[in-house]
Structure formats: C-alpha cells, structure tokens
Design a protein around this motif. Sequence first.
Motif, PDB file in Angstrom:
ATOM      1  N   UNK A  20       0.820  -1.203   0.000  1.00 50.29           N
ATOM      2  CA  UNK A  20       0.000   0.000   0.000  1.00 50.29           C
ATOM      3  C   UNK A  20       0.857   1.258   0.000  1.00 50.29           C
ATOM      4  N   UNK A  21       2.128   1.130   0.319  1.00 46.04           N
ATOM      5  CA  UNK A  21       2.996   2.297   0.410  1.00 46.04           C
ATOM      6  C   UNK A  21       3.546   2.729  -0.941  1.00 46.04           C
ATOM      7  N   UNK A  22       3.350   1.926  -1.973  1.00 47.79           N
ATOM      8  CA  UNK A  22       3.909   2.258  -3.263  1.00 47.79           C
ATOM      9  C   UNK A  22       5.330   1.757  -3.394  1.00 47.79           C
ATOM     10  N   UNK A  23       5.896   1.958  -4.583  1.00 47.92           N
ATOM     11  CA  UNK A  23       7.211   1.387  -4.853  1.00 47.92           C
ATOM     12  C   UNK A  23       8.339   2.139  -4.158  1.00 47.92           C
ATOM     13  N   UNK A  79      16.685   8.308  -8.861  1.00 51.01           N
ATOM     14  CA  UNK A  79      16.463   7.304  -7.826  1.00 51.01           C
ATOM     15  C   UNK A  79      15.789   7.953  -6.614  1.00 51.01           C
ATOM     16  N   UNK A  80      16.244   9.143  -6.261  1.00 47.53           N
ATOM     17  CA  UNK A  80      15.652   9.872  -5.141  1.00 47.53           C
ATOM     18  C   UNK A  80      14.187  10.187  -5.414  1.00 47.53           C
ATOM     19  N   UNK A  81      13.890  10.635  -6.639  1.00 45.13           N
ATOM     20  CA  UNK A  81      12.513  10.967  -6.998  1.00 45.13           C
ATOM     21  C   UNK A  81      11.616   9.729  -6.939  1.00 45.13           C
ATOM     22  N   UNK A  82      12.142   8.585  -7.363  1.00 45.59           N
ATOM     23  CA  UNK A  82      11.366   7.337  -7.307  1.00 45.59           C
ATOM     24  C   UNK A  82      11.073   6.970  -5.853  1.00 45.59           C
ATOM     25  N   UNK A  83      12.077   7.063  -5.006  1.00 49.90           N
ATOM     26  CA  UNK A  83      11.916   6.662  -3.610  1.00 49.90           C
ATOM     27  C   UNK A  83      10.980   7.586  -2.846  1.00 49.90           C
ATOM     28  N   UNK A 122       7.989  11.026  -6.251  1.00 52.06           N
ATOM     29  CA  UNK A 122       7.872  12.156  -7.193  1.00 52.06           C
ATOM     30  C   UNK A 122       7.983  11.697  -8.640  1.00 52.06           C
ATOM     31  N   UNK A 123       8.439  10.475  -8.850  1.00 50.06           N
ATOM     32  CA  UNK A 123       8.593   9.960 -10.208  1.00 50.06           C
ATOM     33  C   UNK A 123       8.191   8.491 -10.240  1.00 50.06           C
ATOM     34  N   UNK A 124       7.509   8.100 -11.311  1.00 53.05           N
ATOM     35  CA  UNK A 124       7.127   6.692 -11.487  1.00 53.05           C
ATOM     36  C   UNK A 124       8.133   6.032 -12.412  1.00 53.05           C
ATOM     37  N   UNK A 125       8.829   5.011 -11.935  1.00 55.07           N
ATOM     38  CA  UNK A 125       9.847   4.368 -12.765  1.00 55.07           C
ATOM     39  C   UNK A 125       9.216   3.496 -13.837  1.00 55.07           C
TER      40      UNK A 125
END
Length: 283
Positions: free
Chosen positions: A19-22, A51-55, A58-61
């Motif tokens: 539920x927390x997302x990737x 990588x920071x944005x994904x974590x 802010x960004x969907x990989x």
Amino acid sequence: MTTAAPAAFGSPTATAPTAKGIGPLLRSWRERRRVSQLELALRADSSARHISFVETGRSRPSEDLILRLADHLDVPVRERNALLLAAGYAPRFPETPLDDPALSGLRAGLDQLLQGYEPYPAVVVDATYQVVAANRGIAMLLEGVPEWLLAPPLNSMRLTLHPEGLAPRIRNLPEWRGHLLDQMRRQIALDRSDALRDLYEEVAAYPFADGQDSSEGADQPVSAPAVPFALPLRIEHDGRVLSFVSSISTFNTPMDVTVAELAIETFVPADPATVTYLRALGT
C-alpha cells in the motif's frame, strides 16, 4: 519426483502490492543491501536524482528501470513481482506449480540428479525448507523418524531439529543447530518472508534432545570442526557415526518464482569410513 510436491505448489499465488507504493519498498531493498542512491544509479545507468525521486514518490519508474534496479540489488524473483505491482505494473515472473506439465523437464532433471548422487544423500527444498524431492540416501537417514513428522509436507528444518526427529542422532547437535539457525537468520535478513520467520521461531524453540534448554547454545560460537575445511554433520545410523559436509545449489537466472526458490542440498561424505559404509549399503 521422489517425494510428492508440497501443498504450497498446488496453485500459483500472486505477490500482493504494498500500500505504500514502490518508493518505500525500493528504498527498503537499497538500504538492506547497503547501497547508496548514487552507487545504485551508477550500476543501473540512471541518476541519483531520479532514484531519489522514485523513492520519494515524485517519479514513477518504468518497468525496465524497476527490473534493472532489482537486478543490481539482488532482489528475489518473487519480490521483483512485488516491486512491479507496487508501481502499477503486471507481474513479470510466473509462479508455476511444480506439478505443472510445463515443468516436467525440470522434475525429470531433478530426479536424475538425485538418483545419480546415490548412495549419498541429496534433497530439494523450497524457500521455506519444504522437501520437494529426496533420494534414497535421505530416506536412509530418516529411518526410525515418527510417521507424524514424515507426513506431507515434509520440512527439512523441522525433521532435523525436532527432538523426535534427527536431533537425537546428531553427535554435534549444538554446532549443527547453531549453523542451521544462523543460516535461517541470514535468509530472513535478506528476504521478506513471514513463513520463514514463523518456521525459525518454531524450530529455535525446540528443546535439545538431551534435555538442554533450547536457549542454551543458540548463539554459541561453533567449535573447531573435525573436518578441516567445513563444519561436518556427524549423524548416527545403525550404530555408526557418519560424517558429511553439505553443499547447496540453486538455479542460475531463473525466470519463474517456483524455480527461483528451489535449492538442491547434497551431502558429501567427509571421511573414507562414511564412503565405504554408504557404498556397502548401496550394493
């Protein structure tokens, strides 16, 4: 297969998305592997910023990036599906039941390997040490074990450490028990598995066969083995003490969850007397 496949392989099960997302899931794997964002980015041909944005969400990989990151973080195949699901993608790796016709070639190969290793013991287990297949060498070691412990699904850790199982016959039980529990702790630290953790808590609580409390010796250092190159399993059979060292093999670059979680453990005779005894039994 020599032993019937356990119920866990009866039907494929999908890994539920978090539920927390990737982002938090990926960060958890990166921190678990002790890799910085910059180091991971360099390995995966990305950038620390991305990588920071994904974590942070802010960004969907892309699917490709997720799989590259998972590869460089050595994420288990089952958990790669979880990463994809958490990002909104379909799982990439199937979980085929071991009795599926599609895996008939694999089953035949495992049977041939196990039979070819006789008279020495060899066994195939899954990620929670459920016995998938075993040869006659293993059956020989299990002689006299109560029927209730041999009822499917067999579990190699339970069979080995239970006070009514093999434990009373293991001459170096404190050392071998410590080795097995340490092996399970390392696996739990690397893989998210509630089933494995439950199994660990169960077998770690078993009392020693000689009445010693299970808490004693759990974290004792392993004494110097009689075999100079590895800790042996010294186990009694029919009044003789047999000595083995074990070797574990897994499949290279598996593309299926079931196959990825299989491990083949072979027991190599550690002294000439064990070789002679087992070869005599096999004739």
